[in-house]
Design an enzyme around this catalytic site. Structure first.
Site, PDB file in Angstrom:
ATOM      1  CE1 TYR A  79      30.362  42.755  42.643  1.00  0.00           C
ATOM      2  CE2 TYR A  79      28.530  42.197  44.101  1.00  0.00           C
ATOM      3  CZ  TYR A  79      29.303  41.921  42.987  1.00  0.00           C
ATOM      4  OH  TYR A  79      29.001  40.839  42.194  1.00  0.00           O
ATOM      5  CB  SER A  82      25.026  40.761  41.854  1.00  0.00           C
ATOM      6  OG  SER A  82      25.044  40.173  43.137  1.00  0.00           O
TER       7      SER A  82
HETATM    8  N1  LIG Z   1      30.865  34.738  42.336  1.00  0.00           N
HETATM    9  C1  LIG Z   1      29.756  35.257  42.833  1.00  0.00           C
HETATM   10  O1  LIG Z   1      29.289  34.871  43.930  1.00  0.00           O
HETATM   11  C2  LIG Z   1      29.022  36.319  42.070  1.00  0.00           C
HETATM   12  C3  LIG Z   1      27.731  36.674  42.500  1.00  0.00           C
HETATM   13  C4  LIG Z   1      27.024  37.641  41.803  1.00  0.00           C
HETATM   14  C5  LIG Z   1      27.584  38.237  40.687  1.00  0.00           C
HETATM   15  N2  LIG Z   1      28.842  37.881  40.282  1.00  0.00           N
HETATM   16  C6  LIG Z   1      29.374  38.541  39.099  1.00  0.00           C
HETATM   17  O2  LIG Z   1      29.829  37.593  38.170  1.00  0.00           O
HETATM   18  C7  LIG Z   1      30.838  38.175  37.345  1.00  0.00           C
HETATM   19  C8  LIG Z   1      32.021  37.221  37.271  1.00  0.00           C
HETATM   20  O3  LIG Z   1      32.641  37.132  38.535  1.00  0.00           O
HETATM   21  P1  LIG Z   1      33.245  35.781  39.138  1.00  0.00           P
HETATM   22  O4  LIG Z   1      32.527  35.496  40.375  1.00  0.00           O
HETATM   23  O5  LIG Z   1      33.330  34.742  38.101  1.00  0.00           O
HETATM   24  O6  LIG Z   1      34.684  36.312  39.602  1.00  0.00           O
HETATM   25  P2  LIG Z   1      36.151  36.033  39.049  1.00  0.00           P
HETATM   26  O7  LIG Z   1      36.438  34.583  38.991  1.00  0.00           O
HETATM   27  O8  LIG Z   1      37.024  36.900  39.874  1.00  0.00           O
HETATM   28  O9  LIG Z   1      36.097  36.562  37.539  1.00  0.00           O
HETATM   29  C9  LIG Z   1      36.103  37.924  37.221  1.00  0.00           C
HETATM   30  C10 LIG Z   1      36.450  38.054  35.756  1.00  0.00           C
HETATM   31  O10 LIG Z   1      36.426  39.465  35.443  1.00  0.00           O
HETATM   32  C11 LIG Z   1      37.605  39.767  34.724  1.00  0.00           C
HETATM   33  N3  LIG Z   1      38.041  41.142  34.922  1.00  0.00           N
HETATM   34  C12 LIG Z   1      38.317  41.791  36.079  1.00  0.00           C
HETATM   35  N4  LIG Z   1      38.765  43.026  35.821  1.00  0.00           N
HETATM   36  C13 LIG Z   1      38.760  43.161  34.468  1.00  0.00           C
HETATM   37  C14 LIG Z   1      39.128  44.209  33.585  1.00  0.00           C
HETATM   38  N5  LIG Z   1      39.602  45.400  34.031  1.00  0.00           N
HETATM   39  N6  LIG Z   1      38.995  44.004  32.259  1.00  0.00           N
HETATM   40  C15 LIG Z   1      38.543  42.820  31.786  1.00  0.00           C
HETATM   41  N7  LIG Z   1      38.192  41.787  32.563  1.00  0.00           N
HETATM   42  C16 LIG Z   1      38.310  41.970  33.894  1.00  0.00           C
HETATM   43  C17 LIG Z   1      38.667  38.778  35.212  1.00  0.00           C
HETATM   44  O11 LIG Z   1      39.612  38.580  34.176  1.00  0.00           O
HETATM   45  P3  LIG Z   1      41.128  39.164  34.155  1.00  0.00           P
HETATM   46  O12 LIG Z   1      41.548  39.340  35.583  1.00  0.00           O
HETATM   47  O13 LIG Z   1      41.900  38.140  33.410  1.00  0.00           O
HETATM   48  O14 LIG Z   1      40.998  40.438  33.398  1.00  0.00           O
HETATM   49  C18 LIG Z   1      37.833  37.528  35.430  1.00  0.00           C
HETATM   50  O15 LIG Z   1      37.784  36.758  34.256  1.00  0.00           O
HETATM   51  C19 LIG Z   1      31.166  39.528  37.966  1.00  0.00           C
HETATM   52  O16 LIG Z   1      30.509  40.546  37.248  1.00  0.00           O
HETATM   53  C20 LIG Z   1      30.589  39.411  39.366  1.00  0.00           C
HETATM   54  O17 LIG Z   1      30.245  40.647  39.916  1.00  0.00           O
HETATM   55  C21 LIG Z   1      29.562  36.939  40.948  1.00  0.00           C
END
Ligand SMILES: NC(=O)c1ccc[n+]([C@@H]2O[C@H](COP(=O)([O-])OP(=O)(O)OC[C@H]3O[C@@H](n4cnc5c(N)ncnc54)[C@H](OP(=O)(O)O)[C@@H]3O)[C@@H](O)[C@H]2O)c1
Length: 238
Positions: free
Chosen positions: A145, A132
């Protein structure tokens, strides 16, 4: 046909990445805890070139489950460590911080180690880690985080060096998104430059195909990263 496994493909960035890779002809292995979502995604992809595996990255059976998915796919070329959690907390909350460390650090390492071992054995592969922009600065409301993403950043740099030292053609891409529409940031106040998941996924896959080492999604977030690093040097948070 190239084969990619994605963790956290049940929503947000992971879901969109699966669709983007699939649209480019890849065989995709999708994982996450919510089986219903995996089935829904497989349905959207027409049940073609898609394999599903329920997976909790914090569980003890991570390696067995990834082995069984890779076997079903008859191999893997690209591994995307995307699963992650995040919270905004105004006071320290041990349960939430532990959860972040369990998923974003311990779970991340467990899955990336599996991929590194596999790619070392087969002498090729590509590891993609979703870090991130938050890895480049610190914050009073997302301390754990940001720290977890700084770990991801440092770890990926380390394993890139390791593969280089071993002269193994295993590539490592670190993806640093800014804000991207997803469940994680739903309802969060003060967001700006929010990218659509489809746009973010397109840019991420482009960067993977170009074997970029580090990529900001979208590219203008590089400015925030630079400001964050500067603020860090002068010992002030962003
Ligand atoms: N959205 C943003 O603004 C942003 C910015 C920078 C970085 N990121 C990064 O991008 C990545 C994806 O996040 P997102 O924004 O797409 O959020 P999201 O929609 O909440 O997706 C998170 C994903 O992680 C999975 N997950 C959570 N806990 C887990 C576990 N214990 N085992 C396996 N899978 C797990 C969830 O699947 P299940 O709940 O089905 O397991 C879900 O598919 C993350 O690493 C986040 O830190 C996001």
């Amino acid at each position: 046909m190239k084969k990619v496994i994605i963790t956290g493909a049940t929503s947000g960035i992971g879901y969109a990445l699966a669709k983007e890779f699939h649209s480019r002809g890849y065989i995709v292995g999708i994982t996450g805890r919510r089986e219903k979502r995996l089935l829904q995604l497989a349905e959207e992809l027409g049940h073609e070139r898609v394999f599903i595996q329920t997976l909790d990255v914090t569980a003890r059976d991570v390696h067995e489950k990834l082995d069984s998915l890779a076997d079903a796919m008859d191999g893997v070329d690209i591994f995307v460590a995307n699963a992650g959690v995040g919270y905004v907390t105004r006071t320290l909350d041990l349960a939430k911080d532990r959860h972040i460390i369990d998923v974003n650090v311990t779970g991340f390492v467990a899955t990336v180690c599996w991929a590194a071992q596999k790619f070392t054995e087969q002498k090729h592969g590509h590891i993609v880690g979703i870090s991130s922009v938050a890895s480049t600065f610190y914050s009073g409301v997302t301390a754990a985080y940001n720290a977890s993403k700084a770990f991801v950043c440092s770890y990926l740099m380390g394993i890139r060096l390791m593969f280089k030292t071993q002269k193994l053609p295993v590539f490592v891409t670190e993806v640093r998104p800014g804000f991207v529409e997803s469940e994680m940031v739903e309802g969060q106040k003060g967001m700006f430059w929010v990218a659509k998941t489809s746009v973010a996924a397109y840019q991420m896959v482009e960067a993977v195909e170009r074997k970029k080492k580090v990529v900001y999604i979208t590219s203008r977030w590089r400015i925030v990263a630079w400001l964050g690093t500067m603020a860090g040097w002068f010992n002030k948070g962003l």
